[in-house]
Design a protein around this motif. Structure first.
Motif, PDB file in Angstrom:
ATOM      1  N   SER A 144      97.308  62.732  24.422  1.00 43.27           N
ATOM      2  CA  SER A 144      96.172  63.640  24.581  1.00 43.27           C
ATOM      3  C   SER A 144      95.567  64.057  23.240  1.00 43.27           C
ATOM      4  CB  SER A 144      96.590  64.891  25.366  1.00 43.27           C
ATOM      5  OG  SER A 144      97.613  65.591  24.687  1.00 43.27           O
ATOM      6  N   LEU A 145      96.244  63.752  22.133  1.00 45.26           N
ATOM      7  CA  LEU A 145      95.709  64.068  20.813  1.00 45.26           C
ATOM      8  C   LEU A 145      94.943  62.899  20.189  1.00 45.26           C
ATOM      9  CD1 LEU A 145      98.644  66.108  19.190  1.00 45.26           C
ATOM     10  CD2 LEU A 145      96.463  66.969  20.051  1.00 45.26           C
ATOM     11  N   MET A 146      94.806  61.795  20.917  1.00 46.12           N
ATOM     12  CA  MET A 146      94.040  60.660  20.389  1.00 46.12           C
ATOM     13  C   MET A 146      92.531  60.952  20.420  1.00 46.12           C
ATOM     14  SD  MET A 146      95.776  57.154  21.742  1.00 46.12           S
ATOM     15  CE  MET A 146      95.303  57.452  23.429  1.00 46.12           C
ATOM     16  N   GLU A 147      91.835  60.291  19.494  1.00 44.93           N
ATOM     17  CA  GLU A 147      90.370  60.258  19.472  1.00 44.93           C
ATOM     18  C   GLU A 147      89.745  61.659  19.499  1.00 44.93           C
ATOM     19  OE1 GLU A 147      88.941  56.233  21.346  1.00 44.93           O
ATOM     20  OE2 GLU A 147      90.063  57.346  22.863  1.00 44.93           O
ATOM     21  N   ARG A 148      90.350  62.551  18.735  1.00 43.63           N
ATOM     22  CA  ARG A 148      89.796  63.898  18.657  1.00 43.63           C
ATOM     23  C   ARG A 148      88.596  63.936  17.718  1.00 43.63           C
ATOM     24  NH1 ARG A 148      93.499  68.313  16.705  1.00 43.63           N
ATOM     25  NH2 ARG A 148      94.904  66.734  15.824  1.00 43.63           N
ATOM     26  N   LYS A 149      87.746  64.923  17.945  1.00 44.20           N
ATOM     27  CA  LYS A 149      86.671  65.184  17.016  1.00 44.20           C
ATOM     28  C   LYS A 149      87.272  65.585  15.675  1.00 44.20           C
ATOM     29  CE  LYS A 149      82.699  68.273  16.319  1.00 44.20           C
ATOM     30  NZ  LYS A 149      81.930  69.430  16.870  1.00 44.20           N
ATOM     31  N   ARG A 150      86.694  65.081  14.592  1.00 40.17           N
ATOM     32  CA  ARG A 150      87.234  65.369  13.268  1.00 40.17           C
ATOM     33  C   ARG A 150      86.800  66.752  12.771  1.00 40.17           C
ATOM     34  NH1 ARG A 150      89.908  62.150  14.916  1.00 40.17           N
ATOM     35  NH2 ARG A 150      90.205  59.976  14.275  1.00 40.17           N
ATOM     36  N   PHE A 197      99.429  58.231  11.125  1.00 40.59           N
ATOM     37  CA  PHE A 197      98.930  57.183  12.019  1.00 40.59           C
ATOM     38  C   PHE A 197     100.051  56.677  12.918  1.00 40.59           C
ATOM     39  CE2 PHE A 197      96.527  56.941   8.011  1.00 40.59           C
ATOM     40  CZ  PHE A 197      95.306  57.343   8.486  1.00 40.59           C
ATOM     41  N   GLY A 198     101.088  56.095  12.299  1.00 40.23           N
ATOM     42  CA  GLY A 198     102.227  55.629  13.067  1.00 40.23           C
ATOM     43  C   GLY A 198     101.838  54.661  14.159  1.00 40.23           C
ATOM     44  N   MET A 199     100.978  53.699  13.841  1.00 37.70           N
ATOM     45  CA  MET A 199     100.486  52.804  14.887  1.00 37.70           C
ATOM     46  C   MET A 199     101.548  51.844  15.392  1.00 37.70           C
ATOM     47  SD  MET A 199      96.615  51.807  13.853  1.00 37.70           S
ATOM     48  CE  MET A 199      97.118  50.827  12.465  1.00 37.70           C
ATOM     49  N   GLU A 200     102.569  51.593  14.560  1.00 35.40           N
ATOM     50  CA  GLU A 200     103.577  50.619  14.960  1.00 35.40           C
ATOM     51  C   GLU A 200     104.231  51.067  16.269  1.00 35.40           C
ATOM     52  OE1 GLU A 200     103.932  47.803  13.503  1.00 35.40           O
ATOM     53  OE2 GLU A 200     102.469  48.316  11.978  1.00 35.40           O
ATOM     54  N   TYR A 253      94.800  58.461  14.674  1.00 37.52           N
ATOM     55  CA  TYR A 253      94.997  59.461  13.637  1.00 37.52           C
ATOM     56  C   TYR A 253      95.076  60.870  14.228  1.00 37.52           C
ATOM     57  CZ  TYR A 253      94.110  62.424   9.593  1.00 37.52           C
ATOM     58  OH  TYR A 253      94.198  63.394   8.624  1.00 37.52           O
ATOM     59  N   GLY A 254      96.141  61.612  13.832  1.00 39.32           N
ATOM     60  CA  GLY A 254      96.325  62.971  14.313  1.00 39.32           C
ATOM     61  C   GLY A 254      97.040  63.069  15.636  1.00 39.32           C
ATOM     62  N   SER A 255      97.513  61.948  16.179  1.00 43.77           N
ATOM     63  CA  SER A 255      98.157  61.978  17.499  1.00 43.77           C
ATOM     64  C   SER A 255      99.677  61.980  17.417  1.00 43.77           C
ATOM     65  CB  SER A 255      97.692  60.786  18.345  1.00 43.77           C
ATOM     66  OG  SER A 255      98.112  59.567  17.761  1.00 43.77           O
ATOM     67  N   THR A 256     100.212  62.086  16.212  1.00 46.66           N
ATOM     68  CA  THR A 256     101.665  62.141  16.071  1.00 46.66           C
ATOM     69  C   THR A 256     102.099  63.548  15.662  1.00 46.66           C
ATOM     70  OG1 THR A 256     101.419  61.317  13.797  1.00 46.66           O
ATOM     71  CG2 THR A 256     102.016  59.718  15.481  1.00 46.66           C
ATOM     72  N   VAL A 257     103.276  63.927  16.123  1.00 52.64           N
ATOM     73  CA  VAL A 257     103.899  65.185  15.732  1.00 52.64           C
ATOM     74  C   VAL A 257     105.342  64.884  15.345  1.00 52.64           C
ATOM     75  CG1 VAL A 257     102.437  66.608  17.221  1.00 52.64           C
ATOM     76  CG2 VAL A 257     104.619  65.736  18.094  1.00 52.64           C
ATOM     77  N   GLY A 258     105.946  65.801  14.628  1.00 55.89           N
ATOM     78  CA  GLY A 258     107.336  65.621  14.237  1.00 55.89           C
ATOM     79  C   GLY A 258     108.105  66.923  14.335  1.00 55.89           C
ATOM     80  N   PHE A 259     109.384  66.804  14.604  1.00 58.81           N
ATOM     81  CA  PHE A 259     110.260  67.966  14.729  1.00 58.81           C
ATOM     82  C   PHE A 259     111.469  67.795  13.822  1.00 58.81           C
ATOM     83  CE2 PHE A 259     107.917  67.589  18.642  1.00 58.81           C
ATOM     84  CZ  PHE A 259     107.577  68.892  18.965  1.00 58.81           C
TER      85      PHE A 259
END
Length: 577
Positions: free
Chosen positions: A338-344, A389-392, A421-427
């Motif tokens: 749901s975080l893909m293709e966000r407005k910049r 990005f983490g596209m892999e 871009y911006g669709s990854t998070v980390g904990f």
């Protein structure tokens, strides 16, 4: 001003070794009291506002390596001089130990490049033995430290929110920055799971507190050193003002070798190697304050042998170097469709998290003894190769791609970057380890560094409590990720890797090597950070800790150093030192 000594130095009231959190605070308090202070730093002078040292707001292409391997542990532009490995300054291991020791070599030490997570220890954190039977209680409690925490809050500045959580004490907070989108999503997931997600507590000025420091302008680059001194670094917030008093002489490039004692065993000065000419010099002082970091201070004490201190200074108990422990650490990333293709838009914020998860469970109902907090990251920060990005593998999780490979060349590569871009998070979990006498550092009997100083040898093993804690971290990460509608990246680590538990030392929170206590046979320092065996020797870094907590140690180092420094001033007035 900074200068190298070419001859016998003048005598001082106090000599401080190390200029990080503990040393910087001691320098500020003692110089303000009118005492003449020598401040020794093994690295160079540093000020992020100096144009020759400034790296804030530089573009990635300005790096001379342009994407090649960095010369610093956290990136070319990070304010970290030093690292886990330093040429000519080795350390050794035994019994299969994998302890990674981070040494900072710069004015201000590690406070130049830390995460500014500024948490108080709570009432339970000083008395864990009474609660769970593991380790030892501190000889002091939260009420003893609270007034000093309060002073640190007001002196330095920390943002946060009052939450009324018993073991996460509230302080004097500046307004916190607003949560970013990924943080709001984590909070929404936490609310559904019964996991608290609250404003983080970072020592970054969201509004100016004095004329010498500006407010944060949200470039999200605190780790590079702040040109307006909006974040806390000992070099800019403590040492720089202390120097203005005229009572501090700063010796940079000064590698401390040992503490010198007289025939009675009393400390009289510090021997150090001047890196400029590799010659040895001595500074005489009435009081010696060690603030070189938990392990380096232990090394200095162990190397300071004399007829009156045959096992090393302040070591009649044999406890110097023992009870070494670091925070636990484990981490996991995730893809949030749901975080893909966000407005910049600019989502930088402060150089760290705007929200975090404090420890929320009762360990009596779990199979491990101590807790952890959770830090998380995400959003649309400064793009960099391999970050954000983490596209892999993510394209395989994208329901719209139907398995079509991501990337490629030219337009397709750029489109995928924009898409993900911006669709990854980390904990990342950061938890408390149990202090054990069997985890220690000692002097290696055969190895010396390039200065001829005997080096440390480490012996360390995680207990089952820390391993089980890491497993719980990963279970929690996955719960939150799934509740966010996300997909965990990579494979969940298993028992064979200790559930992804980082090597001790990697979190750079090591403490406990010169711990305080009421019994001189079981501790190195008394409750005022003063050596039992040498009353004019104090240790004000993390070495004094009896136990870690599920919090970062810096705010407690600062509070205890402030407390000890005021004690030194009072004892000198009474002529007890």
């Amino acid at each position: 001003m900074a200068f190298e000594i070419k001859k016998q130095a003048k005598a001082y009231d106090v000599c401080i070794i190390g200029s990080g959190a503990g040393g910087g605070m001691a320098a500020k308090v003692l110089s303000d009291a009118g005492l003449k202070v020598a401040l020794l730093e093994a690295g160079p002078k540093y000020d992020p506002a100096d144009p020759e040292q400034q790296t804030q707001l530089k573009w990635p292409y300005e790096s001379p390596r342009r994407g090649a391997s960095t010369t610093r542990p956290f990136g070319d532009f990070d304010a970290a001089y030093g690292g886990w490995e330093i040429d000519g300054e080795p350390y050794t291991q035994k019994n299969g130990t994998q302890f990674d020791w981070f040494r900072s070599r710069m004015l201000g030490g590690r406070t130049n490049h830390w995460g500014r997570i500024s948490l108080r220890f709570g009432p339970n954190d000083f008395k864990h033995h009474s609660l769970d039977g593991h380790g030892d209680d501190w000889p002091i409690g939260y009420d003893d430290v609270k007034p000093w925490y309060d002073q640190v809050d007001k002196m330095i500045g920390v943002f946060g929110s009052k939450e009324g959580i018993y073991n996460e004490p509230d302080g004097y907070f500046l307004p916190p920055p607003k949560p970013r989108l990924h943080e709001l999503m984590v909070k929404q997931a936490g609310d559904k799971l019964g996991i608290p997600v609250i404003h983080s507590r970072l020592s970054i000025l969201t509004r100016s507190v004095n004329k010498d420091r500006g407010a944060c302008f949200f470039c999200s680059q605190c780790s590079r050193g702040c040109t307006v001194h909006a974040d806390f670094s000992s070099s800019t917030v403590l040492v720089k003002p202390a120097m203005k008093s005229g009572n501090v002489d700063l010796y940079v490039g000064a590698m401390a070798r040992e503490i010198v004692t007289d025939a009675s065993g009393k400390a009289t000065g510090v021997s150090y190697v001047d890196k400029a000419d590799m010659q040895e010099y001595r500074i005489d002082a009435r009081v010696i304050v060690l603030a070189a970091s938990a392990c380096e201070s232990a090394r200095l004490l162990l190397n300071s042998k004399s007829p009156m201190h045959k096992n090393g200074l302040a070591n009649s108990s044999g406890m110097v170097g023992k009870y070494l422990h670091d925070s636990t650490g484990a981490s996991r990333g995730a893809f949030i469709p749901s975080l893909m293709e966000r407005k910049r838009y600019n989502e930088d914020g402060v150089g760290g998290m705007h929200m975090y998860i404090p420890w929320w469970l009762d360990n009596k109902k779990l199979d491990f003894a101590r807790g952890y907090h959770i830090e998380f990251w995400g959003g649309m920060g400064m793009p960099a190769y391999g970050f954000g990005f983490g596209m892999e593998g993510m394209h395989m999780m994208d329901p719209n791609r139907k398995g079509t490979p991501a990337g490629g060349y030219g337009a397709s590569l750029k489109n995928d970057y924009r898409r993900y871009y911006g669709s990854t998070v980390g904990f990342a979990g950061r938890g408390e380890a149990i202090a054990l006498e069997s985890n220690y550092c000692e002097i290696d009997p055969t190895v010396v560094d390039k200065f001829g100083i005997p080096v440390l040898r480490f012996n360390y093993k995680w207990s089952e409590h820390e391993i089980k804690q890491a497993r719980h971290m990963h279970e929690t990460f996955e719960e939150i990720i799934h509740k966010m509608g996300g997909i965990p990246l990579g494979t969940k680590p298993g028992e064979e890797t200790k559930y992804g538990l980082e090597n001790p030392g990697r979190i750079i929170h090591e403490v406990g090597t010169t711990r305080m206590g009421d019994d001189p046979k079981r501790s190195v320092l008394n409750k005022y950070n003063q050596a039992h065996d040498a009353k004019n020797v104090f240790v004000v870094d993390g070495g004094a800790f009896v136990s870690q907590a599920d919090k970062n140690p810096t705010w407690t180092i600062l509070a205890l150093s402030l407390r000890a420094s005021n004690y030194i001033v009072d004892e000198l007035k009474k002529q007890n030192l």
